[in-house]
Design a protein around this motif. Structure first.
Motif, PDB file in Angstrom:
ATOM      1  N   ARG A 286       0.790  -1.232   0.000  1.00 52.02           N
ATOM      2  CA  ARG A 286       0.000   0.000   0.000  1.00 52.02           C
ATOM      3  C   ARG A 286       0.823   1.283   0.000  1.00 52.02           C
ATOM      4  O   ARG A 286       0.345   2.314  -0.448  1.00 52.02           O
ATOM      5  CB  ARG A 286      -0.929   0.019   1.232  1.00 52.02           C
ATOM      6  N   PHE A 287       2.049   1.220   0.507  1.00 50.70           N
ATOM      7  CA  PHE A 287       2.834   2.444   0.677  1.00 50.70           C
ATOM      8  C   PHE A 287       3.962   2.536  -0.334  1.00 50.70           C
ATOM      9  O   PHE A 287       4.504   1.533  -0.799  1.00 50.70           O
ATOM     10  CB  PHE A 287       3.406   2.516   2.096  1.00 50.70           C
ATOM     11  N   VAL A 288       4.335   3.788  -0.627  1.00 51.11           N
ATOM     12  CA  VAL A 288       5.465   4.107  -1.500  1.00 51.11           C
ATOM     13  C   VAL A 288       6.394   5.050  -0.746  1.00 51.11           C
ATOM     14  O   VAL A 288       5.939   6.049  -0.177  1.00 51.11           O
ATOM     15  CB  VAL A 288       4.990   4.785  -2.808  1.00 51.11           C
ATOM     16  N   PHE A 289       7.686   4.727  -0.751  1.00 52.13           N
ATOM     17  CA  PHE A 289       8.682   5.562  -0.080  1.00 52.13           C
ATOM     18  C   PHE A 289       9.819   5.877  -1.049  1.00 52.13           C
ATOM     19  O   PHE A 289      10.258   5.016  -1.805  1.00 52.13           O
ATOM     20  CB  PHE A 289       9.259   4.851   1.149  1.00 52.13           C
ATOM     21  N   ASP A 290      10.288   7.106  -0.981  1.00 51.51           N
ATOM     22  CA  ASP A 290      11.441   7.530  -1.789  1.00 51.51           C
ATOM     23  C   ASP A 290      12.265   8.491  -0.934  1.00 51.51           C
ATOM     24  O   ASP A 290      11.786   9.561  -0.547  1.00 51.51           O
ATOM     25  CB  ASP A 290      10.973   8.218  -3.073  1.00 51.51           C
ATOM     26  N   ILE A 291      13.502   8.101  -0.615  1.00 51.77           N
ATOM     27  CA  ILE A 291      14.376   8.903   0.229  1.00 51.77           C
ATOM     28  C   ILE A 291      15.632   9.217  -0.569  1.00 51.77           C
ATOM     29  O   ILE A 291      16.345   8.291  -0.999  1.00 51.77           O
ATOM     30  CB  ILE A 291      14.741   8.154   1.526  1.00 51.77           C
ATOM     31  N   GLY A 292      15.903  10.511  -0.792  1.00 54.76           N
ATOM     32  CA  GLY A 292      17.016  10.860  -1.662  1.00 54.76           C
ATOM     33  C   GLY A 292      17.699  12.151  -1.297  1.00 54.76           C
ATOM     34  O   GLY A 292      17.346  12.820  -0.317  1.00 54.76           O
ATOM     35  N   ALA A 293      18.688  12.497  -2.109  1.00 50.14           N
ATOM     36  CA  ALA A 293      19.438  13.740  -1.942  1.00 50.14           C
ATOM     37  C   ALA A 293      19.732  14.315  -3.325  1.00 50.14           C
ATOM     38  O   ALA A 293      19.900  13.565  -4.302  1.00 50.14           O
ATOM     39  CB  ALA A 293      20.733  13.502  -1.183  1.00 50.14           C
ATOM     40  N   VAL A 294      19.778  15.642  -3.400  1.00 52.30           N
ATOM     41  CA  VAL A 294      20.070  16.348  -4.647  1.00 52.30           C
ATOM     42  C   VAL A 294      21.224  17.306  -4.402  1.00 52.30           C
ATOM     43  O   VAL A 294      21.239  18.029  -3.397  1.00 52.30           O
ATOM     44  CB  VAL A 294      18.843  17.122  -5.167  1.00 52.30           C
ATOM     45  N   ILE A 295      22.186  17.305  -5.305  1.00 53.66           N
ATOM     46  CA  ILE A 295      23.336  18.208  -5.218  1.00 53.66           C
ATOM     47  C   ILE A 295      23.426  18.980  -6.532  1.00 53.66           C
ATOM     48  O   ILE A 295      23.583  18.378  -7.601  1.00 53.66           O
ATOM     49  CB  ILE A 295      24.644  17.429  -4.969  1.00 53.66           C
ATOM     50  N   ASN A 296      23.336  20.306  -6.457  1.00 55.93           N
ATOM     51  CA  ASN A 296      23.393  21.164  -7.638  1.00 55.93           C
ATOM     52  C   ASN A 296      24.630  22.040  -7.604  1.00 55.93           C
ATOM     53  O   ASN A 296      25.068  22.473  -6.532  1.00 55.93           O
ATOM     54  CB  ASN A 296      22.161  22.070  -7.710  1.00 55.93           C
ATOM     55  N   THR A 297      25.166  22.334  -8.782  1.00 53.20           N
ATOM     56  CA  THR A 297      26.208  23.346  -8.863  1.00 53.20           C
ATOM     57  C   THR A 297      25.577  24.731  -8.722  1.00 53.20           C
ATOM     58  O   THR A 297      24.356  24.876  -8.669  1.00 53.20           O
ATOM     59  CB  THR A 297      26.970  23.247 -10.193  1.00 53.20           C
ATOM     60  N   ARG A 298      26.397  25.749  -8.665  1.00 52.20           N
ATOM     61  CA  ARG A 298      25.946  27.122  -8.418  1.00 52.20           C
ATOM     62  C   ARG A 298      24.909  27.554  -9.458  1.00 52.20           C
ATOM     63  O   ARG A 298      25.158  27.538 -10.659  1.00 52.20           O
ATOM     64  CB  ARG A 298      27.151  28.059  -8.446  1.00 52.20           C
ATOM     65  N   GLU A 299      23.709  27.957  -9.010  1.00 48.08           N
ATOM     66  CA  GLU A 299      22.629  28.369  -9.905  1.00 48.08           C
ATOM     67  C   GLU A 299      22.618  29.868 -10.146  1.00 48.08           C
ATOM     68  O   GLU A 299      22.019  30.336 -11.108  1.00 48.08           O
ATOM     69  CB  GLU A 299      21.279  27.928  -9.321  1.00 48.08           C
ATOM     70  N   VAL A 300      23.237  30.615  -9.236  1.00 46.90           N
ATOM     71  CA  VAL A 300      23.327  32.071  -9.347  1.00 46.90           C
ATOM     72  C   VAL A 300      24.802  32.449  -9.223  1.00 46.90           C
ATOM     73  O   VAL A 300      25.504  31.949  -8.337  1.00 46.90           O
ATOM     74  CB  VAL A 300      22.501  32.768  -8.243  1.00 46.90           C
ATOM     75  N   LYS A 301      25.281  33.316 -10.102  1.00 48.86           N
ATOM     76  CA  LYS A 301      26.706  33.625 -10.138  1.00 48.86           C
ATOM     77  C   LYS A 301      27.212  34.244  -8.847  1.00 48.86           C
ATOM     78  O   LYS A 301      28.369  34.075  -8.470  1.00 48.86           O
ATOM     79  CB  LYS A 301      26.992  34.554 -11.323  1.00 48.86           C
ATOM     80  N   GLN A 302      26.334  34.954  -8.124  1.00 46.26           N
ATOM     81  CA  GLN A 302      26.749  35.606  -6.889  1.00 46.26           C
ATOM     82  C   GLN A 302      26.842  34.671  -5.699  1.00 46.26           C
ATOM     83  O   GLN A 302      27.310  35.067  -4.624  1.00 46.26           O
ATOM     84  CB  GLN A 302      25.775  36.756  -6.547  1.00 46.26           C
ATOM     85  N   MET A 303      26.380  33.438  -5.825  1.00 46.45           N
ATOM     86  CA  MET A 303      26.373  32.523  -4.690  1.00 46.45           C
ATOM     87  C   MET A 303      27.773  32.343  -4.106  1.00 46.45           C
ATOM     88  O   MET A 303      28.733  32.071  -4.823  1.00 46.45           O
ATOM     89  CB  MET A 303      25.823  31.159  -5.113  1.00 46.45           C
ATOM     90  N   VAL A 304      27.856  32.454  -2.782  1.00 42.68           N
ATOM     91  CA  VAL A 304      29.129  32.269  -2.092  1.00 42.68           C
ATOM     92  C   VAL A 304      29.577  30.818  -2.182  1.00 42.68           C
ATOM     93  O   VAL A 304      30.769  30.525  -2.378  1.00 42.68           O
ATOM     94  CB  VAL A 304      29.006  32.710  -0.617  1.00 42.68           C
ATOM     95  N   LYS A 305      28.648  29.878  -2.025  1.00 46.25           N
ATOM     96  CA  LYS A 305      28.958  28.456  -2.076  1.00 46.25           C
ATOM     97  C   LYS A 305      28.850  27.947  -3.509  1.00 46.25           C
ATOM     98  O   LYS A 305      27.932  28.307  -4.238  1.00 46.25           O
ATOM     99  CB  LYS A 305      28.018  27.663  -1.168  1.00 46.25           C
ATOM    100  N   SER A 306      29.781  27.086  -3.887  1.00 49.03           N
ATOM    101  CA  SER A 306      29.818  26.593  -5.265  1.00 49.03           C
ATOM    102  C   SER A 306      28.763  25.527  -5.536  1.00 49.03           C
ATOM    103  O   SER A 306      28.406  25.275  -6.682  1.00 49.03           O
ATOM    104  CB  SER A 306      31.204  26.024  -5.586  1.00 49.03           C
ATOM    105  N   THR A 307      28.271  24.867  -4.478  1.00 47.59           N
ATOM    106  CA  THR A 307      27.206  23.876  -4.627  1.00 47.59           C
ATOM    107  C   THR A 307      26.186  24.064  -3.515  1.00 47.59           C
ATOM    108  O   THR A 307      26.470  24.714  -2.504  1.00 47.59           O
ATOM    109  CB  THR A 307      27.749  22.433  -4.547  1.00 47.59           C
ATOM    110  N   HIS A 308      25.017  23.519  -3.708  1.00 50.33           N
ATOM    111  CA  HIS A 308      24.056  23.432  -2.615  1.00 50.33           C
ATOM    112  C   HIS A 308      23.297  22.132  -2.749  1.00 50.33           C
ATOM    113  O   HIS A 308      23.189  21.549  -3.838  1.00 50.33           O
ATOM    114  CB  HIS A 308      23.120  24.646  -2.578  1.00 50.33           C
ATOM    115  N   GLN A 309      22.813  21.623  -1.628  1.00 51.21           N
ATOM    116  CA  GLN A 309      22.219  20.302  -1.599  1.00 51.21           C
ATOM    117  C   GLN A 309      21.078  20.255  -0.595  1.00 51.21           C
ATOM    118  O   GLN A 309      21.014  21.053   0.334  1.00 51.21           O
ATOM    119  CB  GLN A 309      23.263  19.243  -1.249  1.00 51.21           C
ATOM    120  N   TRP A 310      20.194  19.294  -0.810  1.00 51.33           N
ATOM    121  CA  TRP A 310      19.074  19.111   0.108  1.00 51.33           C
ATOM    122  C   TRP A 310      18.636  17.654   0.089  1.00 51.33           C
ATOM    123  O   TRP A 310      18.934  16.904  -0.835  1.00 51.33           O
ATOM    124  CB  TRP A 310      17.904  20.017  -0.262  1.00 51.33           C
ATOM    125  N   GLY A 311      17.956  17.257   1.142  1.00 51.96           N
ATOM    126  CA  GLY A 311      17.386  15.919   1.219  1.00 51.96           C
ATOM    127  C   GLY A 311      15.918  15.942   0.849  1.00 51.96           C
ATOM    128  O   GLY A 311      15.259  16.988   0.887  1.00 51.96           O
TER     129      GLY A 311
END
Length: 320
Positions: A286-311
């Protein structure tokens, strides 16, 4: 009499079993947050919450080359920070603050040759009316996080109408691994981008026409011939994205930026962004589960950090 009662009970149990096998509807949520990765960060794409409902079309109504078709509704909100929600001055804002609130609908057509086409439309708003500040303030107050002080630097209100198309095509498969081509196109008043890349799955996965990977775990086709009763697999999805416009960074597409008389800070987007998504997906009866992480390179040129990520955590319940 006892024999008749036994036969009646057997019929009822058989009916209940058949009912349990029918999974034509699905409801649940997806939650994104950078804190899920335990890094103590609170920046860039920092929170997202989405409510989903999906309904499978009766298999008898499908064309001969179709294995499944799913209609979906989604209510979602995304929240974006600069490098922090508490900054000493506007000079520290390396990415505009923004909220994005929308209601979307989708049609997911899944073919027997394991090609899938998903078309979607979303209406909503970017800016203060999306409630990003209110929701983030509630989260911080509830869990005792730091006090926010920089939401005056968010993009202004802008109505949104956006369309999307996603295509997946199976390329190769063995008993425990497969490779899929995946691509998408977004267009509209706020989000204009396209991306392509492979998707690799390892484990006990099902065909693309009824899988967690393609948001098609609901079905009314009893003769699907699935590879596994339940899915349990690891996935990895690298992608290259070409970005033309992003309203959460650049604001209203129909106005000059920055808008006169406002404190709006508008970022300069990177037009090429690399993304890596990985995780584990599994299903029960009956249930569906999906547990993951995403890592992106800099989306805005002014960003201090070169990557950002989230779960990301997805929980869905299937029913008839």
């Amino acid at each position: 009499m006892k024999k008749k009662f036994f036969l009646l009970a057997l019929c009822l149990l058989s009916g209940i079993g058949a009912y349990a096998q029918s999974r034509g509807n699905e409801i649940g949520f997806k939650s994104d947050n950078d804190s899920f990765l335990g890094q103590g960060s609170d920046r860039y794409y920092t929170n997202g919450f989405f409510l989903n409902y999906r309904h499978a079309i009766d298999g008898a109504k499908l064309k001969s080359n179709m294995a499944n078709a799913v209609f979906g509704l989604e209510l979602g909100q995304k929240i974006y920070n600069a490098q922090s929600g508490q900054l000493p001055s506007a000079a520290e804002v390396d990415r505009p603050f923004a909220g994005y609130l929308y209601l979307g609908a989708s049609a997911n057509i899944l073919y027997k040759n394991e090609t899938t086409v998903k078309l979607g439309a979303r209406v909503g708003v970017v800016g203060p009316a999306a409630g990003g500040y209110a929701v983030q303030k509630l989260i911080h107050n509830t869990f005792g996080f730091y006090e926010l002080n920089s939401w005056q630097y968010q993009v202004r209100n802008a109505p949104q109408l956006n369309l999307s198309a996603e295509v997946n095509k199976l390329l190769a498969r063995s008993s425990w691994a497969d490779l899929t081509f995946s691509g998408y196109v977004n267009t509209g008043t706020g989000f204009n981008a396209a991306g392509v890349g492979p998707m690799i799955r390892l484990g006990n996965f099902n065909q693309l026409f009824q899988s967690v990977s393609t948001q098609s775990t609901v079905s009314k086709n009893a003769n699907a011939g699935l590879l596994h009763k339940n899915e349990v697999f690891f996935y990895y999805k690298p992608q290259i994205n070409a970005v033309l416009y992003d309203a959460t960074v650049q604001g209203n597409i129909f106005k000059d930026h920055p808008e006169p008389g406002t404190q709006e800070i508008v970022g300069d987007i990177n037009h090429l962004v690399f993304s890596n998504q990985l995780g584990v997906a599994f299903t029960t009866s009956r249930f569906v589960f999906d547990i993951g992480a995403v890592i992106n390179t800099r989306e805005v040129k002014q960003m201090v950090k070169s990557t950002h990520q989230w779960g990301s955590v997805t929980v869905l319940y299937r029913f008839n």
